[in-house]
Write a protein that holds these residues in place. Structure first.
Motif, PDB file in Angstrom:
ATOM      1  N   ASP A 100      46.091  39.228  32.441  1.00 26.45           N
ATOM      2  CA  ASP A 100      46.437  40.633  32.208  1.00 26.45           C
ATOM      3  C   ASP A 100      47.880  40.869  32.612  1.00 26.45           C
ATOM      4  N   SER A 101      48.369  42.056  32.270  1.00 21.71           N
ATOM      5  CA  SER A 101      49.764  42.422  32.544  1.00 21.71           C
ATOM      6  C   SER A 101      49.921  43.070  33.915  1.00 21.71           C
ATOM      7  N   GLY A 102      48.875  43.055  34.720  1.00 22.63           N
ATOM      8  CA  GLY A 102      48.932  43.653  36.040  1.00 22.63           C
ATOM      9  C   GLY A 102      49.675  42.796  37.039  1.00 22.63           C
ATOM     10  N   PRO A 103      49.738  43.234  38.314  1.00 23.17           N
ATOM     11  CA  PRO A 103      50.497  42.499  39.335  1.00 23.17           C
ATOM     12  C   PRO A 103      49.828  41.197  39.762  1.00 23.17           C
ATOM     13  N   GLY A 104      48.550  41.034  39.515  1.00 19.93           N
ATOM     14  CA  GLY A 104      47.842  39.819  39.904  1.00 19.93           C
ATOM     15  C   GLY A 104      47.439  39.811  41.372  1.00 19.93           C
ATOM     16  N   MET A 105      46.722  38.764  41.761  1.00 23.36           N
ATOM     17  CA  MET A 105      46.233  38.617  43.142  1.00 23.36           C
ATOM     18  C   MET A 105      46.676  37.281  43.698  1.00 23.36           C
ATOM     19  N   SER A 106      47.039  37.308  44.982  1.00 22.71           N
ATOM     20  CA  SER A 106      47.320  36.052  45.669  1.00 22.71           C
ATOM     21  C   SER A 106      45.992  35.413  46.075  1.00 22.71           C
ATOM     22  N   ALA A 107      46.088  34.179  46.569  1.00 26.04           N
ATOM     23  CA  ALA A 107      44.876  33.488  47.019  1.00 26.04           C
ATOM     24  C   ALA A 107      44.218  34.243  48.173  1.00 26.04           C
ATOM     25  N   ASP A 108      45.045  34.830  49.065  1.00 22.41           N
ATOM     26  CA  ASP A 108      44.494  35.602  50.191  1.00 22.41           C
ATOM     27  C   ASP A 108      43.813  36.871  49.707  1.00 22.41           C
ATOM     28  N   ASP A 109      44.442  37.554  48.728  1.00 27.09           N
ATOM     29  CA  ASP A 109      43.827  38.770  48.180  1.00 27.09           C
ATOM     30  C   ASP A 109      42.483  38.455  47.549  1.00 27.09           C
ATOM     31  N   LEU A 110      42.435  37.337  46.819  1.00 27.47           N
ATOM     32  CA  LEU A 110      41.179  36.946  46.167  1.00 27.47           C
ATOM     33  C   LEU A 110      40.115  36.633  47.213  1.00 27.47           C
ATOM     34  N   ALA A 111      40.496  35.922  48.283  1.00 27.03           N
ATOM     35  CA  ALA A 111      39.524  35.578  49.338  1.00 27.03           C
ATOM     36  C   ALA A 111      38.988  36.835  49.998  1.00 27.03           C
ATOM     37  N   ARG A 112      39.872  37.817  50.267  1.00 28.21           N
ATOM     38  CA  ARG A 112      39.411  39.057  50.878  1.00 28.21           C
ATOM     39  C   ARG A 112      38.479  39.825  49.949  1.00 28.21           C
TER      40      ARG A 112
ATOM     41  N   ILE B 165      31.588  37.650  32.621  1.00 26.38           N
ATOM     42  CA  ILE B 165      32.711  37.977  31.738  1.00 26.38           C
ATOM     43  C   ILE B 165      33.016  39.475  31.759  1.00 26.38           C
ATOM     44  N   GLY B 166      31.957  40.292  31.766  1.00 25.76           N
ATOM     45  CA  GLY B 166      32.156  41.741  31.767  1.00 25.76           C
ATOM     46  C   GLY B 166      32.906  42.222  32.985  1.00 25.76           C
ATOM     47  N   ASN B 167      32.557  41.718  34.201  1.00 25.58           N
ATOM     48  CA  ASN B 167      33.236  42.155  35.421  1.00 25.58           C
ATOM     49  C   ASN B 167      34.674  41.681  35.461  1.00 25.58           C
ATOM     50  N   LEU B 168      34.928  40.435  35.019  1.00 24.72           N
ATOM     51  CA  LEU B 168      36.309  39.953  34.986  1.00 24.72           C
ATOM     52  C   LEU B 168      37.152  40.778  34.013  1.00 24.72           C
ATOM     53  N   ALA B 169      36.578  41.105  32.863  1.00 24.78           N
ATOM     54  CA  ALA B 169      37.319  41.914  31.879  1.00 24.78           C
ATOM     55  C   ALA B 169      37.582  43.320  32.412  1.00 24.78           C
ATOM     56  N   ASP B 170      36.585  43.931  33.042  1.00 27.68           N
ATOM     57  CA  ASP B 170      36.771  45.278  33.590  1.00 27.68           C
ATOM     58  C   ASP B 170      37.860  45.301  34.656  1.00 27.68           C
ATOM     59  N   ASN B 171      37.831  44.302  35.564  1.00 34.58           N
ATOM     60  CA  ASN B 171      38.861  44.243  36.604  1.00 34.58           C
ATOM     61  C   ASN B 171      40.250  44.069  35.991  1.00 34.58           C
ATOM     62  N   ALA B 172      40.329  43.238  34.948  1.00 36.41           N
ATOM     63  CA  ALA B 172      41.622  43.002  34.299  1.00 36.41           C
ATOM     64  C   ALA B 172      42.132  44.269  33.605  1.00 36.41           C
ATOM     65  N   ILE B 173      41.230  45.007  32.956  1.00 32.52           N
ATOM     66  CA  ILE B 173      41.632  46.261  32.295  1.00 32.52           C
ATOM     67  C   ILE B 173      42.151  47.251  33.334  1.00 32.52           C
ATOM     68  N   ASP B 174      41.445  47.378  34.472  1.00 29.47           N
ATOM     69  CA  ASP B 174      41.888  48.275  35.540  1.00 29.47           C
ATOM     70  C   ASP B 174      43.269  47.867  36.057  1.00 29.47           C
ATOM     71  N   ALA B 175      43.466  46.553  36.240  1.00 23.02           N
ATOM     72  CA  ALA B 175      44.747  46.067  36.763  1.00 23.02           C
ATOM     73  C   ALA B 175      45.869  46.271  35.747  1.00 23.02           C
ATOM     74  N   ALA B 176      45.569  46.091  34.450  1.00 20.81           N
ATOM     75  CA  ALA B 176      46.609  46.210  33.417  1.00 20.81           C
ATOM     76  C   ALA B 176      47.114  47.629  33.263  1.00 20.81           C
TER      77      ALA B 176
ATOM     78  N   ARG C 109      49.463  34.184  39.700  1.00 13.59           N
ATOM     79  CA  ARG C 109      50.352  35.312  39.420  1.00 13.59           C
ATOM     80  C   ARG C 109      51.410  34.984  38.371  1.00 13.59           C
ATOM     81  N   LYS C 110      51.728  33.696  38.218  1.00 15.09           N
ATOM     82  CA  LYS C 110      52.754  33.267  37.269  1.00 15.09           C
ATOM     83  C   LYS C 110      52.195  32.168  36.373  1.00 15.09           C
ATOM     84  N   PRO C 111      52.607  32.150  35.118  1.00 15.99           N
ATOM     85  CA  PRO C 111      53.570  33.061  34.466  1.00 15.99           C
ATOM     86  C   PRO C 111      53.010  34.453  34.187  1.00 15.99           C
ATOM     87  N   ALA C 112      51.687  34.611  34.302  1.00 15.55           N
ATOM     88  CA  ALA C 112      51.051  35.928  34.164  1.00 15.55           C
ATOM     89  C   ALA C 112      49.884  35.984  35.126  1.00 15.55           C
ATOM     90  N   ALA C 113      49.479  37.210  35.435  1.00 17.85           N
ATOM     91  CA  ALA C 113      48.313  37.375  36.312  1.00 17.85           C
ATOM     92  C   ALA C 113      47.073  36.846  35.601  1.00 17.85           C
TER      93      ALA C 113
END
Length: 537
Positions: A475-487, A439-450, A522-526
């Protein structure tokens, strides 16, 4: 060990240049050269001697065939039988046999009576005298060849009977002396010696070239030095607590050296190790130097260094060194959590101090009702969030983590909210530490993206749905595609000084361990959603 990025011959030679080892040593290349030359000399000399004996034997065989043919031809000639019936056989046969002898290179041709009396001979003084040699077999009608010492010395001779109307009326003997045969063999010896010398010269040149190549490959070291180096090399490979793999440039798909620690850290099989056996993020073997690169495998966090192996100015391979960073990364994660809590407490203490000063000032100004209203409003808001989390999340460490992230996000200008449907009795099958990591890593990544959006916000949801642990972080950030997540999941590395970039890799490690799933929308939100079955072992 393998020299990296410098002249290997300099290192290896000077490694063994001390003390008695360097004095009076004979390199392996020189020993091989000496032994090879000795063996070749013996073999070629033996071959030359055998060739001489073989030439002597062949000459003897050819002489036997020749004297046999001449004796039989002369015995079967009608003129020979007619001459034996004449009053003076010598007068007729001596000139004929001499012409034949000279033409064929015989040393003697003797025509004799059955009582051994010679009618012809090379030495006319021997005419009329008895023939010395064996004639009993010829008198019985047999043609034979023998080596016999006669009046001209040792010779190879043939004896055959002369027939007339079925009766033996005489004998013919033709022969060549051993001295003449030896002279013929001597004429062939220079050729044999020339071939032998040429062979020895070619063998010497080949041995010298081989010795030079071997010297380059062994760096001019003696066998004892090579053995010592191998023993040290093997001992170091098995004893160091750092994984080591060496991939040669000539065959980069198969590791040339793999030590025990590398097999343990990478869970490699016994036997040959191929590049495809490595984690995907470590399979790139470019000649670029890499320092303290962080890689995440399903079970470990590893620090990897990559160096090219250079020899005489050219790259001949790649060395990978690996250190286990798993426990240290866990400690760093816990330290980051504690630091986050501390920052949150500091922030809250700062805010509390500001609110306290405000309340005191309002009391001093006699604004008692406004002071009470201001103080209770802030307290109610904080207490409401605490009461809600402590009531819905039964694990105190997770509740404290979420409260801390709210304060940490607020300090960075991000509004982090915990959804109303967040509820969790137990983080099982995850341990508390694993749940905090997830949970901590997901929250940190989301804060950075937002932070990249003007109205920065993050929403965290933790709940159990259909016997599955579900964690959603939007989060309000741009989000990640499936390819971005895989990379991001497969890349799994960062630098030593900056641990950002490991978050999703560590999350992916936990998800894979418990056979869960991780998706990105990515939709309706990242949003990143992690689902872990409660029944996972």
């Amino acid at each position: 060990m393998f020299p990296v990025g410098r002249d290997a011959s300099h290192d290896c030679v000077h490694y063994f240049q001390g003390g008695d080892v360097a004095r009076g040593r004979v390199s392996l290349a020189r020993q091989v050269l000496i032994l090879q030359l000795a063996v070749l000399t013996v073999v070629i000399a033996a071959g030359a001697i055998l060739a001489v004996f073989d030439a002597r034997r062949d000459s003897d065989d050819a002489t036997r065939q020749e004297v046999l043919g001449i004796a039989v031809s002369l015995a079967q000639a009608k003129s020979t039988a007619e001459a034996l019936h004449s009053p003076d056989p010598t007068a007729i046969l001596q000139p004929q046999t001499e012409r034949i002898r000279i033409a064929t290179g015989m040393d003697f041709i003797v025509v004799m009576a059955p009582d051994r009396t010679r009618f012809t001979h090379t030495n006319v003084d021997q005419i009329g005298k008895p023939f010395s040699g064996n004639i009993d077999r010829a008198l019985r009608g047999e043609t034979f060849t023998e080596t016999y010492t006669g009046s001209l010395g040792p010779s190879i001779r043939s004896v055959t009977p002369i027939y007339d109307n079925g009766a033996i009326i005489g004998l013919v003997s033709a022969g060549v002396t051993r001295a003449k045969i030896s002279e013929q063999v001597k004429h062939g010896i220079p050729v044999i010696l020339g071939i032998t010398a040429a062979g020895l010269a070619l063998a010497t040149i080949g041995s010298v070239l081989l010795s030079r190549r071997l010297r380059r490959q062994t760096l001019g070291m003696a066998p004892a030095e090579l053995r010592t180096m191998y023993e040290h090399h093997d001992a170091v490979l098995h004893s160091i607590r750092e994984g080591l793999l060496v991939f040669p440039s000539r065959s980069p798909d198969v590791a040339e050296v793999v030590n025990d620690e590398a097999r343990r850290l990478l869970d490699l099989p016994e036997g040959a190790v191929r590049r495809t056996d490595l984690p995907e993020s470590m399979q790139v073997l470019t000649p670029v130097v890499v320092r303290d690169e962080m890689h995440v495998t399903p079970n470990r966090v590893l620090v990897v260094n990559r160096d090219p192996v250079e020899w005489e100015g050219r790259t001949i391979g790649t060395v990978l060194t690996i250190r286990d960073h798993t426990e240290l990364e866990g400690v760093i994660g816990e330290l980051d959590s504690v630091r986050g809590f501390a920052e949150s407490l500091r922030s809250q203490a700062h805010e509390s101090a500001n609110r306290l000063h405000t309340v005191i000032t309002m009391v001093e100004l006699g604004r008692y009702d406004e002071a009470v209203q201001f103080a209770t409003a802030e307290l109610e808001l904080s207490q409401h969030l605490i009461d809600r989390l402590m009531g819905s999340v039964q694990e105190p460490a997770l509740a404290a983590l979420l409260l801390g992230k709210v304060g940490q996000a607020s300090e960075r200008g991000v509004e982090l909210t915990i959804s109303d449907d967040t509820a969790l009795d137990s983080p099982a099958p995850l341990t508390t530490h694993e749940a905090v990591t997830l949970i901590g890593n997901l929250a940190d990544n989301a804060i950075d993206a937002a932070l990249s959006s003007p109205d920065a916000w993050v929403e965290v949801t933790v709940q159990e749905v259909d016997s599955q642990l579900v964690v959603k972080v939007a989060d309000s950030g741009p989000g990640m595609s499936a390819d971005d997540l895989a990379r991001a999941r497969s890349r799994g590395y960062s630098t030593k000084d900056n641990h950002r970039g490991l978050g999703l890799a560590l999350v992916s490690q936990l998800v894979a361990r418990y056979r869960g799933t991780i998706t990105a929308e990515r939709k309706p939100a990242a949003e990143v959603v992690v689902t872990i079955p409660r029944t996972a072992s």
